[in-house]
Each structure stands twice: as C-alpha cells, then as structure tokens.
Motif scaffolding. Structure first.
Motif, PDB file in Angstrom:
ATOM      1  N   ALA A   1      12.667   8.073  -8.702  1.00  0.00           N
ATOM      2  CA  ALA A   1      13.067   8.100 -10.114  1.00  0.00           C
ATOM      3  C   ALA A   1      11.865   8.140 -11.044  1.00  0.00           C
ATOM      4  O   ALA A   1      11.866   7.555 -12.128  1.00  0.00           O
ATOM      5  N   THR A   2      10.804   8.857 -10.622  1.00  0.00           N
ATOM      6  CA  THR A   2       9.614   8.997 -11.464  1.00  0.00           C
ATOM      7  C   THR A   2       9.730  10.181 -12.417  1.00  0.00           C
ATOM      8  O   THR A   2       8.945  10.319 -13.353  1.00  0.00           O
ATOM      9  N   GLY A   3      10.668  11.063 -12.179  1.00  0.00           N
ATOM     10  CA  GLY A   3      10.860  12.240 -13.016  1.00  0.00           C
ATOM     11  C   GLY A   3      12.053  13.020 -12.517  1.00  0.00           C
ATOM     12  O   GLY A   3      12.795  12.550 -11.646  1.00  0.00           O
ATOM     13  N   GLY A   4      12.252  14.228 -13.034  1.00  0.00           N
ATOM     14  CA  GLY A   4      13.295  15.094 -12.514  1.00  0.00           C
ATOM     15  C   GLY A   4      14.678  14.822 -13.070  1.00  0.00           C
ATOM     16  O   GLY A   4      14.879  14.017 -13.983  1.00  0.00           O
ATOM     17  N   ARG A   5      15.666  15.504 -12.460  1.00  0.00           N
ATOM     18  CA  ARG A   5      17.046  15.487 -12.975  1.00  0.00           C
ATOM     19  C   ARG A   5      17.687  14.100 -12.932  1.00  0.00           C
ATOM     20  O   ARG A   5      18.558  13.787 -13.743  1.00  0.00           O
ATOM     21  N   VAL A   6      17.280  13.262 -11.973  1.00  0.00           N
ATOM     22  CA  VAL A   6      17.945  11.966 -11.835  1.00  0.00           C
ATOM     23  C   VAL A   6      17.806  11.139 -13.112  1.00  0.00           C
ATOM     24  O   VAL A   6      18.693  10.326 -13.434  1.00  0.00           O
ATOM     25  N   LEU A   7      16.743  11.355 -13.875  1.00  0.00           N
ATOM     26  CA  LEU A   7      16.554  10.574 -15.100  1.00  0.00           C
ATOM     27  C   LEU A   7      17.606  10.919 -16.149  1.00  0.00           C
ATOM     28  O   LEU A   7      18.024  10.054 -16.928  1.00  0.00           O
ATOM     29  N   SER A   8      18.055  12.155 -16.164  1.00  0.00           N
ATOM     30  CA  SER A   8      19.125  12.538 -17.093  1.00  0.00           C
ATOM     31  C   SER A   8      20.422  11.812 -16.739  1.00  0.00           C
ATOM     32  O   SER A   8      21.176  11.387 -17.626  1.00  0.00           O
ATOM     33  N   TYR A   9      20.674  11.664 -15.440  1.00  0.00           N
ATOM     34  CA  TYR A   9      21.854  10.896 -15.011  1.00  0.00           C
ATOM     35  C   TYR A   9      21.694   9.425 -15.371  1.00  0.00           C
ATOM     36  O   TYR A   9      22.645   8.777 -15.835  1.00  0.00           O
ATOM     37  N   PHE A  10      20.494   8.886 -15.176  1.00  0.00           N
ATOM     38  CA  PHE A  10      20.256   7.484 -15.514  1.00  0.00           C
ATOM     39  C   PHE A  10      20.475   7.237 -17.001  1.00  0.00           C
ATOM     40  O   PHE A  10      21.044   6.206 -17.391  1.00  0.00           O
ATOM     41  N   GLU A  11      20.014   8.151 -17.849  1.00  0.00           N
ATOM     42  CA  GLU A  11      20.187   7.976 -19.290  1.00  0.00           C
ATOM     43  C   GLU A  11      21.658   7.759 -19.636  1.00  0.00           C
ATOM     44  O   GLU A  11      21.991   6.957 -20.509  1.00  0.00           O
ATOM     45  N   HIS A  12      22.518   8.473 -18.959  1.00  0.00           N
ATOM     46  CA  HIS A  12      23.952   8.411 -19.264  1.00  0.00           C
ATOM     47  C   HIS A  12      24.671   7.294 -18.511  1.00  0.00           C
ATOM     48  O   HIS A  12      25.590   6.677 -19.043  1.00  0.00           O
TER      49      HIS A  12
END
Length: 451
Positions: A331-342
């Motif tokens: 979770a240092t970057g990438g698409r997963v952070l967009s999911y985390f935001e939500h």
C-alpha cells in the motif's frame, strides 16, 4: 576483490551490492528503497561510485526493491549490460514502467493539491527514463555458464519467489560467490522450490523472514472464512497484492475456492494493469511455474481485469459487495490507495494483506493497529477490519532459508546476511551458526569487505 553493501543491508529494500575485481565493477541488483522516509530519501542520493564506472548489473529478479533504481542508474551514466533471465526482463519492464507512471501521477497530484513540501514535486524518474532501461537488458538461460568478462562467469539458478527469479553464482579470481536474491518457499502454491547451492566460498543470503516461521495454516480456508464473513455483511474485500506472483497466487486460490463452491458468486476484480500484463508473462513461460496454459486461461475468466482508471472509479462507486485485488502489496502507491480512500473508513470493509510489510509502509502501520492513515496528503480514519495471511508470503521463512544451505559440500569462509531488518538477520545468524557452525556476518549499509 572488494564488496560494498550500498543497499539492502539492515533493511529489506534497495538491494544493491557492488563488487570491484580485476579492473571491473559489477552491481548485483539495483533496487529502490521503500518504506521509512529516511530510506526513501536515499533514492535521491548519488551512489558511492559513478554509474558510468559500473561495467555490469546482474539482476536476480524483477521486484521493485531489486530493479527499481535502474532508470536512475542509466540516467546518471551507466552504459554497460544488465544480465537477467527472460522472464525477469519481461517483469522488470512492467515493474519499471508502472513505477514511473505512479511517480509521475503522484508528483502531478502533489503539485495540483499542493501537499508537497517542495515548490515543484518531481518524479524520481519519468516514463521515458524507465523505457530507456529496456535496451540494456541481456537475457540469459538459467543453469548455463555465462561469460561476463575475462575469467568472470555467472550461473543463474532458480530461486523460486517469483517468475524468473534466480540466485547468482559468480566465479571470479578463483573464488565462488553466491548471491541468493530472494529465496522462495519450498512449498509455494505457484512457484517451484528453489535450487540449493552446492559450493560457495562466500555467500550473500537474504534474511527477510530470518526470525520467524510461516504458520502451518490452511491458506484457502483462511481466505474462504474472511471472504464469506465480509460478503455476508455486504462489505467489500480489498487485497493489496504485489502484481507479480502474489496476485496470481491469490487468483489461483480464489479460482479453486469458487470452483469448489466455497465462496459466493460476487464480482472478483484484478485492478492492477501490471498484474494483468504479468499473466501474459506466466503464459509465455510455463516451465517457470506450476500452472498449465489452460489453468491460466480458466483462472483469468473468473476476474474482471481492469486497465483504465475510470473503470477503477466506477468499481469504487458501486456499492455491491466485491473482492478486489489491487496493487501495491505494501500500500505504498498504486490503485489500492484509491480503494482505501473510499473504503478504509467503512467498518464493513475487510483488508487482507498477503505479503511482507516493510517498516514505514502503510501496510505495516495498518497491521500494527493505526487509527488513521495518510493518503495523498489527507488523513483517513481506519474502521475497516485488517487481517494478514502469512501463509501466502513468497519469501522463504527461517526453516526454508536454513534448508537452502543444506546441500553445501564445503564450509563457506563467510555467509553475509542481507536484505533483512536487523533483528531477523541476527536471529538467522544465530540459527545458522548453531545448525552448521558456519561463520556469519550481518553487514550494515555502507560496509565494505575485502576478499
């Protein structure tokens, strides 16, 4: 001969080991530092040697912490050859291009939202610089003696871990040096067991899991339990996945569970463009892993494979229960952070980590019980349920690492334990000395030895 530890010593990232011998300079791995800010800042520092003075890079595998600094190396003057296996070349290409895109996107976002401490945030390297690396690769066959220069030869031998990963046996000045790279597991669900060295004067061994054993658990059963519990609550499951090997391992297990009727019929999503491309590398290199071509095709049919970010946003906004594998694994970057935001602030969300979480990464912080995490300059309360399935790690544990040494027919002059945090490395040192009575040393960053 001199060996200098300029990365991957006292930490599990930034792997770089410099050899100076007989007028040649060889760099084994050229990785990116990740995790703690003082480590990340090292990515911006110059090497203790001019890149133009390095003649060769030997690459053990294509993970970012082993190949991710190559664009900087070439941009700063390296003109030599980069030796690696064919699958490693393919994976490194995907990893570097993905890394460059993420860095460009994050620099752009930081400038737009003005959360960078710098007047103008810049990427560590650009997409153009990442693409400039590709012509330097020289792919070689494993288990074949490769002439490097003069009397220097290298043999690349399967290390498990990820597709194409190898340990490297270097012969030079009448001595044999073995660099383990990252050692896979003897019982990995996807990769074959690593090849053990039979002779080494000096051995450089990774120690990521040097102080622990992977739990003896049924990984499929753990996944089944967590997914069913989340879907029953009408929640979303997010699996941060390393795009190479881990994403495919998780896909394989979910596919098996679905075929066996053990998990529900909801949307299963692979949201990592690099992970999708890595599937093609698996198809093109069947001899490197346990999947058949038909397995690869059937497994892929179960997943919605996302490439465009606008599709990511559509999936995020869809309230239906779902299971998402998204990069990056720490979770240092990438698409997963967009999911985390939500989703990270939603108590119905379940996050399942399936790999090692380095110091300073969001993954490590979440596993350690952080109440909030920072994403793109904003803080988010953590209300999601956080789990880790250790049985899916692509790294060998202490037992695997000890076993990897069991075929040695000689007593090495010294084993240097690298690519591990201080406590795991020292625990492994003690175990190796107790088990084999081999001399062991845990080098620090910047240490130099003479052989």
């Amino acid at each position: 001969m001199k060996v200098k530890f300029i990365g991957g010593a006292g930490t599990v990232t930034g792997s770089k080991t410099l050899l100076e011998t007989d007028g040649f300079r060889i760099l084994v791995d050229c990785g990116l530092f990740q995790g703690l800010k003082p480590l990340r800042e090292l990515n911006w520092e110059p090497l203790p040697i001019l890149p133009s003075a390095i003649d060769y890079v030997l690459l053990t595998h294509g993970h970012l912490d082993h190949c991710g600094w190559l664009p900087r190396l070439i941009a700063q003057g390296f003109t030599g050859k980069i030796y690696c296996t064919g699958p490693t070349k393919s994976i490194a290409k995907l990893v570097l291009i993905d890394s460059a895109k993420i860095q460009e996107e994050e620099a752009s976002r930081a400038n737009q939202k003005q959360y960078s401490k710098h007047a103008n945030a810049e990427p560590l390297y650009t997409l153009e610089q990442a693409q400039a690396v590709i012509p330097f690769f020289e792919d070689i066959e494993p288990n074949t003696v490769v002439p490097i220069a003069n009397d220097i030869t290298a043999v690349f031998e399967n290390a498990g871990h990820i597709i194409g990963a190898c340990s490297i046996r270097l012969t030079l000045e009448g001595k044999t040096l073995v660099f383990s790279g990252d050692i896979g597991r003897d019982d990995d669900v996807l990769m074959f067991a690593p090849t053990k060295p039979v002779f080494a004067d000096y051995l450089f061994l990774e120690s990521t899991y040097g102080d622990r054993l992977h739990p003896d658990v049924d990984v499929k059963e753990e996944l089944e339990t967590l997914i069913n519990a989340a879907i029953k609550q009408k929640g979303t499951v997010i699996i941060p996945g390393f795009a190479v090997e881990r994403a495919q391992s998780v896909m394989l297990l979910l596919w098996q569970l679905k075929k066996e009727g053990r998990i529900p019929d909801v949307s299963y999503i692979l949201d990592t463009p690099m992970g999708a491309n890595a599937l093609h590398v698996f198809l093109e290199n069947l001899k490197w892993h346990k999947l058949s071509a038909s397995d690869c095709h059937e497994m892929s049919k179960m997943f919605s494979i996302v490439s465009e970010f606008k599709e990511t946003m559509r999936i995020i906004e869809d309230p239906q229960p779902k299971v998402v594998i998204a990069a990056s694994g720490m979770a240092t970057g990438g698409r997963v952070l967009s999911y985390f935001e939500h989703y990270i602030s939603n108590e119905k969300t379940t996050v399942i980590f399936v790999g090692y979480q380095a110091e300073g990464t969001r993954g490590r912080k979440l596993l350690e019980g952080a109440d909030e995490i920072k994403i793109y300059g904003n803080y988010y309360n953590v209300k999601a349920k956080i789990f880790q399935i250790e049985g899916l790690s692509a790294h060998g544990d202490q037992k695997d690492l000890i076993n990897w040494l069991s075929a040695l027919k000689n007593i090495p002059k010294c084993i240097y334990l690298v690519h591990g945090e201080s406590i795991p490395a020292d625990e492994l040192r003690i175990r190796i000395q107790d088990e084999y009575h081999f001399k062991c040393n845990v080098p620090l960053m910047g240490n130099e030895i003479e052989i």
